[in-house]
Design an enzyme around this catalytic site. Structure first.
Site, PDB file in Angstrom:
ATOM      1  N   GLU A 494     -10.254  -2.821  -7.325  1.00 11.08           N
ATOM      2  CA  GLU A 494      -9.079  -2.863  -6.439  1.00 11.08           C
ATOM      3  C   GLU A 494      -9.284  -3.662  -5.148  1.00 11.08           C
ATOM      4  O   GLU A 494      -8.617  -3.409  -4.142  1.00 11.08           O
ATOM      5  CB  GLU A 494      -8.595  -1.442  -6.079  1.00 11.08           C
ATOM      6  N   CYS A 653      -5.263  13.865  -6.348  1.00 14.43           N
ATOM      7  CA  CYS A 653      -6.341  14.208  -5.442  1.00 14.43           C
ATOM      8  C   CYS A 653      -6.017  15.333  -4.472  1.00 14.43           C
ATOM      9  O   CYS A 653      -6.671  15.484  -3.470  1.00 14.43           O
ATOM     10  CB  CYS A 653      -6.860  12.993  -4.687  1.00 14.43           C
ATOM     11  N   HIS A 704     -15.295  11.952   0.629  1.00 13.45           N
ATOM     12  CA  HIS A 704     -14.911  11.899   2.043  1.00 13.45           C
ATOM     13  C   HIS A 704     -16.106  11.992   2.980  1.00 13.45           C
ATOM     14  O   HIS A 704     -15.957  11.816   4.171  1.00 13.45           O
ATOM     15  CB  HIS A 704     -13.916  13.022   2.355  1.00 13.45           C
TER      16      HIS A 704
HETATM   17  N1  GLN Z   1      -7.032   4.370  -7.660  1.00 17.03           N
HETATM   18  C1  GLN Z   1      -6.947   4.772  -6.305  1.00 17.03           C
HETATM   19  C2  GLN Z   1      -8.283   4.529  -5.617  1.00 17.03           C
HETATM   20  O1  GLN Z   1      -9.285   4.675  -6.228  1.00 17.03           O
HETATM   21  C3  GLN Z   1      -6.575   6.218  -6.158  1.00 17.03           C
HETATM   22  C4  GLN Z   1      -6.407   6.632  -4.736  1.00 17.03           C
HETATM   23  C5  GLN Z   1      -5.823   8.005  -4.542  1.00 17.03           C
HETATM   24  O2  GLN Z   1      -5.968   8.871  -5.384  1.00 17.03           O
HETATM   25  N2  GLN Z   1      -5.187   8.278  -3.430  1.00 17.03           N
HETATM   26  O3  GLN Z   1      -8.350   4.205  -4.476  1.00 17.03           O
HETATM   27 ZN    ZN Z   2      -7.585  10.627  -5.194  1.00 20.65          ZN
END
Ligand code: GLN
Ligand code: ZN
Length: 764
Positions: A494, A653, A704
């Site tokens: 990404e 998440c 985190h």
């Molecule tokens: N695919 C996204 C990432 O890895 C997912 C982010 C999320 O769950 N907020 O950043």
């Molecule tokens: Zn997430």
């Protein structure tokens, strides 16, 4: 005369001045008095804007250096002992740095301590600091800030109305920290302080105090409903007038309760719940003021002043002087000033109203129904009507292809070809993955270099070809690292994405992006949600070239990466001229095309992220099912077109799966990855109890924190997962995406994670 007012104004500043000032202060780059000065300037500027617009009051008490709920906690002296604030209170205030430490764990002065929990404010994207409540806790007035701000407004010649989170909503938002006790046992002590605050405000000459009680639009247990009666009967002795503000929905079964409370005025949300207006008026006491919010405080569309005038005129006849007008809720949830949007195009701008424009809308509406319009009002009315007519007819909004396609969807389009068990077999044969396959959630570190390249590209300093080449290098690096780590299902990382919604919105028809449309999310953090103004369609593939390129670099199955329709919807400003459901389905259709193009390009594992599925739940439980039905159907519509051998993943998440486990199962994703590591795998209980049938990747470490998780720790966590879910259906992955981490942490963490998978493969 109809009184016009607002429930609150965005404090962040049109240029995010407050963000910059607080962050500079936290970094030690500016002083406390510089920070206080910025706060003062913003308050004065915003009050001036309200007065200039012609509102009858300016809103005082909506300012906060971090969060308005936290401000109330501090005012009540509800500061957890770990912040060591006891010595500060005697005679003075809780220090601002203590407030910051509660919010962020640290501040320029004072010992660091674990920050208070933060969570979303009702169904908004604004986060408040959760009040920590203890059995037997007592409260004392511990801040003079509010009174100082009132003085400030008075000295500057404004007429303030004070706004404050109400005592019951404050308790409702709080969490019990010492065992599970009834939060209402704290109410009397809380009310003592509220009583004191109101008395002080009265001595300052304040006539109206607005107590925000949005908890009244939720399902309240009987004892909470009764507590409302008790609380407001006690507060009625205050020597000033109370305006009880409700918003984000209708009062529903709390309607007669709310209209019975002994307050001088009530505010209701007539955007979310237009049908409640008449019933509220029927029940209102003969001297009570009713403030009605017909101007949308949660969205950015221009109000239809002509239609609202027609709607309001009969209400004016019934209520006379007792009718007040306001936006539906605080303007905290919309950007500050549309005038800054010089690049949106005249047409789109003419359809919108941000906070500053909404002030004028409320004032004009009041004058329209009073028959005391100025030439400005007439012009505003005219412009609004013309703009809205144009919007209704605009070819930029309505695409026949989209509506025809939507009309042609059949339930079969939301169904995979075969049930999960058949697909799982087919995928096992096609993908040849080991037991406990390893993967990640999608993003790899967004390094300074990546961000710099994107900035250079946007500024025209880097050509599109050079930018693409840079991103390809990043992808190659991420794939190479994953190969070296022996990750079974790699991702492209990404690198090319600034944001998981914006990236897609920029490539879809029907989306627009503002330059300064910032809205506070928490503390100094702001988000700039895209504006979905028209029918959504996908002119060209969005991610295919990146995933395809990444697949050429490895023989392992490359996982394609998309943001799901519900999350795109949830994190945008959406159209008000069609249902959220319809917009969501349009997005789903666009994503369906992307999914199928990825499959055609040889991508056999595709993840569709839906982290916002749960936060879209309506505030009232009886509305949950209807929402979940269309949300699930939208996800399925985007996913279900693929062959049995193509493996669909999803990711979420947040941490409360219990409420929506049925819907999660109904998504019918082959694999779901979730955040669980901090819960010690307890979040899997919901999946176990539901007998969740498909595969799950419970996050084995918390992304985190920068800590490197140990192999044995992750193995132990997976052993706990194995008590709940059979080995053949478990994946191993981190909790969430890795974009906020550095490679120096990511590599050893993932190496340990892969090692943990290998240990487990020996055992099972
Ligand atoms: N695919 C996204 C990432 O890895 C997912 C982010 C999320 O769950 N907020 O950043
Ligand atoms: Zn997430």
């Amino acid at each position: 005369m109809t009184v016009s007012h607002i429930l609150g104004y965005p404090r962040i500043g049109a240029q995010r001045e407050l963000k910059k000032a607080t962050e500079a202060y936290w970094k030690g780059e500016s002083t406390r008095s510089e920070l206080e000065r910025t706060g003062r300037e913003l308050r004065l500027r915003h009050w001036q804007a309200q007065q200039d617009a012609g509102l009858d009051f300016v809103s005082v008490g909506d300012f906060a250096f971090y969060d308005q709920v936290l401000n109330v906690s501090v005012a009540l002296g509800a500061v957890p002992t770990r912040f060591n604030a006891q010595h500060e209170v005697a005679g003075g205030d809780i220090d601002l740095d203590t407030t910051f430490r509660m919010a962020r764990g640290r501040a320029p002065s004072g010992e660091p301590a674990a920050a208070c929990e933060m969570t979303k404010y009702f169904d908004t994207n604004y986060h408040y600091l959760v009040p920590e409540l203890h059995e037997g806790q007592t409260f004392t007035l511990a801040s003079n800030r509010l009174f100082d701000e009132v003085d400030e407004a008075l000295r500057a010649g404004f007429t303030p109305k004070v706004t404050l989170t109400g005592p019951l909503t404050w308790l409702w938002l709080g969490k019990t920290k010492s065992g599970d006790f009834d939060r209402l046992t704290l109410l009397d002590s809380v009310l003592n302080v509220y009583g004191e605050i109101l008395a002080r405000l009265a001595t300052q000459g304040i006539e109206w105090v607005q107590l925000d009680e949005p908890a009244l639009v939720q399902d309240l247990p009987l004892n909470w409903q009764q507590a409302y009666e008790r609380a407001y009967h006690r507060l009625q002795s205050a020597p000033l007038k109370l305006l009880l503000a409700t918003y984000f929905g209708g009062l529903g079964d709390n309607l007669s309760l709310a209209t019975r409370l002994p307050v001088a005025g009530l505010h209701i949300d007539a955007v979310r719940a237009p049908q409640q207006v008449e019933s509220v008026i029927d029940r209102l006491g003969p001297n009570q003021v009713l403030s009605i919010g017909f101007v949308d405080g949660r969205n950015i569309w221009r109000a239809d002043l002509a239609a609202l005038r027609e709607r309001l005129l009969p209400l004016k006849v019934r209520l006379g002087q007792r009718l007040w007008l306001a936006p539906s809720c605080s303007l905290l949830h919309v950007p500050v000033d549309l005038a800054q949007e010089t690049e949106l195009g005249e047409e789109l701008v003419s359809w919108l109203a941000f906070a500053q424009q909404k002030l004028a809308e409320v004032v004009t509406l009041a004058r329209l129904i009073d028959n005391r319009t100025t030439p400005d009002d007439e012009q505003r009315l005219d412009e609004a009507t013309r703009a809205l007519d144009a919007r209704r007819e605009s070819t930029r909004i309505h695409q026949t292809v989209v509506s025809e396609r939507l009309a042609a969807i059949s339930p079969a389009d939301s169904q995979r070809q075969a049930p999960y068990s058949v697909r799982a077999d087919a995928q096992r044969r096609a993908l040849k993955l080991p037991l406990f396959p390893t993967t990640t959630i999608g993003s790899f570190p967004q390094t300074d270099e990546i961000r710099a390249a994107r900035r250079a590209f946007k500024a025209g300093e880097l050509s599109s070809a050079d930018y693409e080449a840079r991103m390809q290098d990043e992808i190659a690096y991420a794939v190479e690292r994953q190969e070296a780590l022996d990750i079974d299902v790699p991702v492209h990382g990404e690198a090319e994405r600034n944001d998981m919604v914006e990236y897609f919105g920029e490539q879809l028809e029907g989306f627009a992006f503002t330059r300064f449309g910032w809205v506070q999310s928490y503390g100094s953090r702001c988000v700039k949600p895209p504006v979905i103004f028209g029918d959504v369609s996908r002119p060209a593939p969005m991610t295919v070239r990146w995933s395809q390129y990444a697949q050429t670099l490895t023989s392992k199955p490359m996982k394609g990466m998309l943001t799901g329709p519900v999350t795109i919807l949830q994190w945008s400003f959406v159209r008000d001229d069609q249902s959220r459901e319809t917009t969501c389905r349009q997005i789903a259709l666009a994503l369906r095309d992307e999914v199928l193009d990825l499959e055609k390009a040889g991508i056999n594992v595709i993840q569709i992220d839906e982290p916002a599925l749960r936060e879209g739940l309506p505030l009232r439980q009886h509305e949950w099912q209807a929402y979940l039905d269309w949300a699930v159907a939208s996800f399925q519509l985007s996913a279900a077109g693929v062959a049995n051998t193509t493996q669909i993943h999803t990711h979420m998440c947040y941490s409360e799966f219990n409420d929506i486990i049925g819907a999660i199962a109904a998504l019918d994703a082959d694999v779901i990855t979730i955040e669980t590591s901090r819960s010690d795998m307890h979040l899997l209980d919901a999946f176990q109890d539901f007998a969740y049938p498909n595969e799950i990747g419970p996050g084995v470490y918390d992304i985190h924190t920068p800590n490197i998780p140990e192999v044995s720790w992750m193995v132990d966590l997976m052993e706990k997962a194995l008590e709940k879910i059979p080995a053949e259906r478990l994946w191993i992955n981190p909790d969430c995406g890795l974009k906020t981490r550095g490679w120096a942490e990511v590599e050893p963490a993932l190496a340990n994670m892969v090692e943990a998978a290998k240990v487990l493969r020996q055992r099972y």
